[in-house]
Enzyme design. Structure first.
Site, mmCIF file in Angstrom:
data_model
loop_
_atom_site.group_PDB
_atom_site.id
_atom_site.type_symbol
_atom_site.label_atom_id
_atom_site.label_comp_id
_atom_site.label_asym_id
_atom_site.label_seq_id
_atom_site.Cartn_x
_atom_site.Cartn_y
_atom_site.Cartn_z
ATOM 1 N N THR A 177 39.739 60.350 55.283
ATOM 2 C CA THR A 177 40.195 59.170 54.416
ATOM 3 C C THR A 177 40.645 57.654 55.296
ATOM 4 O O THR A 177 40.321 56.790 55.082
ATOM 5 C CB THR A 177 41.346 59.712 53.567
ATOM 6 O OG1 THR A 177 40.837 60.855 52.853
ATOM 7 C CG2 THR A 177 41.748 58.703 52.476
ATOM 8 N N ASP A 182 50.901 66.642 46.450
ATOM 9 C CA ASP A 182 50.904 67.544 45.239
ATOM 10 C C ASP A 182 50.151 68.823 45.501
ATOM 11 O O ASP A 182 49.335 69.008 46.724
ATOM 12 C CB ASP A 182 50.064 66.846 43.957
ATOM 13 C CG ASP A 182 48.635 66.721 44.630
ATOM 14 O OD1 ASP A 182 48.349 66.233 45.699
ATOM 15 O OD2 ASP A 182 47.924 67.039 43.715
ATOM 16 N N GLU A 204 49.775 55.338 53.947
ATOM 17 C CA GLU A 204 49.287 56.796 53.567
ATOM 18 C C GLU A 204 50.537 57.838 53.627
ATOM 19 O O GLU A 204 51.378 57.839 54.598
ATOM 20 C CB GLU A 204 48.296 57.340 54.535
ATOM 21 C CG GLU A 204 47.018 57.136 53.907
ATOM 22 C CD GLU A 204 46.524 58.065 53.119
ATOM 23 O OE1 GLU A 204 47.239 58.414 52.063
ATOM 24 O OE2 GLU A 204 45.292 58.346 53.050
ATOM 25 N N ASP A 205 50.290 58.856 52.920
ATOM 26 C CA ASP A 205 51.262 59.844 52.752
ATOM 27 C C ASP A 205 50.781 60.992 53.872
ATOM 28 O O ASP A 205 51.873 61.465 54.812
ATOM 29 C CB ASP A 205 51.407 60.766 51.419
ATOM 30 C CG ASP A 205 49.937 61.284 51.164
ATOM 31 O OD1 ASP A 205 48.964 60.641 51.812
ATOM 32 O OD2 ASP A 205 50.120 62.203 50.196
ATOM 33 N N ILE A 206 49.661 61.296 54.229
ATOM 34 C CA ILE A 206 49.266 62.301 55.226
ATOM 35 C C ILE A 206 48.083 62.007 55.673
ATOM 36 O O ILE A 206 46.938 61.407 54.947
ATOM 37 C CB ILE A 206 49.183 63.656 54.547
ATOM 38 C CG1 ILE A 206 49.260 64.758 55.658
ATOM 39 C CG2 ILE A 206 48.165 63.775 53.477
ATOM 40 C CD1 ILE A 206 49.653 66.126 55.213
ATOM 41 N N VAL A 207 47.665 62.213 57.257
ATOM 42 C CA VAL A 207 46.383 62.236 57.583
ATOM 43 C C VAL A 207 46.195 63.596 58.020
ATOM 44 O O VAL A 207 46.923 64.365 58.830
ATOM 45 C CB VAL A 207 46.435 61.154 58.792
ATOM 46 C CG1 VAL A 207 47.446 61.347 59.712
ATOM 47 C CG2 VAL A 207 44.832 61.263 59.361
ATOM 48 N N ASP A 208 45.015 64.213 57.464
ATOM 49 C CA ASP A 208 44.666 65.655 57.579
ATOM 50 C C ASP A 208 43.415 65.531 58.499
ATOM 51 O O ASP A 208 43.390 65.589 59.819
ATOM 52 C CB ASP A 208 44.545 66.310 56.349
ATOM 53 C CG ASP A 208 44.278 67.677 55.951
ATOM 54 O OD1 ASP A 208 44.020 68.381 57.226
ATOM 55 O OD2 ASP A 208 43.984 68.175 54.961
HETATM 56 C C1 PRP Z 1 45.177 63.036 50.571
HETATM 57 C C2 PRP Z 1 46.045 62.120 51.120
HETATM 58 C C3 PRP Z 1 45.116 61.421 51.968
HETATM 59 C C4 PRP Z 1 43.937 62.691 52.291
HETATM 60 C C5 PRP Z 1 44.091 62.661 53.826
HETATM 61 O O1 PRP Z 1 44.763 62.539 49.436
HETATM 62 O O2 PRP Z 1 46.927 61.533 50.157
HETATM 63 O O3 PRP Z 1 44.415 60.340 51.332
HETATM 64 O O4 PRP Z 1 44.058 63.613 51.306
HETATM 65 O O5 PRP Z 1 43.143 63.861 54.147
HETATM 66 P P1 PRP Z 1 41.945 63.654 55.183
HETATM 67 O O6 PRP Z 1 42.417 63.133 56.395
HETATM 68 O O7 PRP Z 1 41.540 64.871 55.541
HETATM 69 O O8 PRP Z 1 40.975 62.746 54.604
HETATM 70 P P2 PRP Z 1 43.967 63.455 48.235
HETATM 71 O O9 PRP Z 1 42.535 63.374 48.335
HETATM 72 O O10 PRP Z 1 44.581 64.861 48.280
HETATM 73 O O11 PRP Z 1 44.434 62.584 46.858
HETATM 74 P P3 PRP Z 1 45.853 62.237 46.277
HETATM 75 O O12 PRP Z 1 46.428 61.267 47.179
HETATM 76 O O13 PRP Z 1 45.649 61.252 44.983
HETATM 77 O O14 PRP Z 1 46.862 63.400 46.181
#
Ligand code: PRP
Length: 181
Positions: free
Chosen positions: A109, A161, A101-105
């Protein structure tokens, strides 16, 4: 390329990212040295750049697959609902699976992904995430391989993005607040 005017501070330069990706690849290669095959699952779209660099730096046998997800109501109020847009092409049963994954917010997800793949009977399941925003977490999720912890800023570049823009910037920069507020 000149820095776009929407970008304020560069948080992580190309060199800093490359160094950390190399370290993660070394650690993963060491940990999976005995494994027959590692299956890396890239989460589209954000993870495509990180996955490409990470996978090419591995020294253990691996294959690559993708899953595409989207979260509802991203932004200030995250509901935690995750939508599956495209599933992997191959089965992961019996394989060592690494979610990339790129990021965990908020964590919703990754929690969804871990639950989904755990149910598919992999030999093992771990996650490799480039960025984490600990201040935003709503659900606790284990991350075995983490690149960097960052503050709660809207970051773009290296796959990330804003309205689908800036994904191919080679560095990770903070979007100026006036752009998204
Ligand atoms: C972003 C990112 C993770 C997710 C993390 O995806 O790539 O999959 O959000 O957020 P969370 O921890 O709050 O769940 P995004 O829905 O923006 O789609 P993308 O990867 O297509 O940009």
């Amino acid at each position: 390329m000149r820095k776009p005017s929407a970008i304020g501070r560069v948080l992580l330069s190309e060199d800093v990212i490359a160094g950390r990706v190399r370290e993660l690849a070394e650690q993963i290669s060491a940990d999976y040295s005995g494994a027959k095959e590692l299956v890396m699952i890239g989460v589209l779209k954000g993870a495509f750049v990180f996955l490409a660099d990470l996978a090419r730096a591995l020294t253990v046998p691996h294959r690559v697959d993708f899953i595409a997800l989207s979260s509802y109501n991203k932004g200030a109020v995250a509901t935690g609902a995750v939508r599956l847009i495209m599933d992997t092409r191959t089965s992961v049963a019996g394989s060592h699976v690494l979610i990339v994954e790129d990021i965990v917010d908020t964590g919703h997800t990754l929690e969804y992904l871990q639950r989904t793949f755990e149910a598919r009977n992999p030999a093992s399941l771990r996650s490799c995430v480039l960025l984490s925003k600990p201040d935003r977490r709503q659900v606790a999720v284990p991350v075995e391989y983490l690149g960097f912890e960052i503050p709660d800023l809207w970051v773009v570049g290296y796959g990330l993005d804003y309205a689908d823009r800036f994904r191919t910037l080679p560095y990770i920069g903070a979007l100026k607040r006036e752009v998204y507020e």
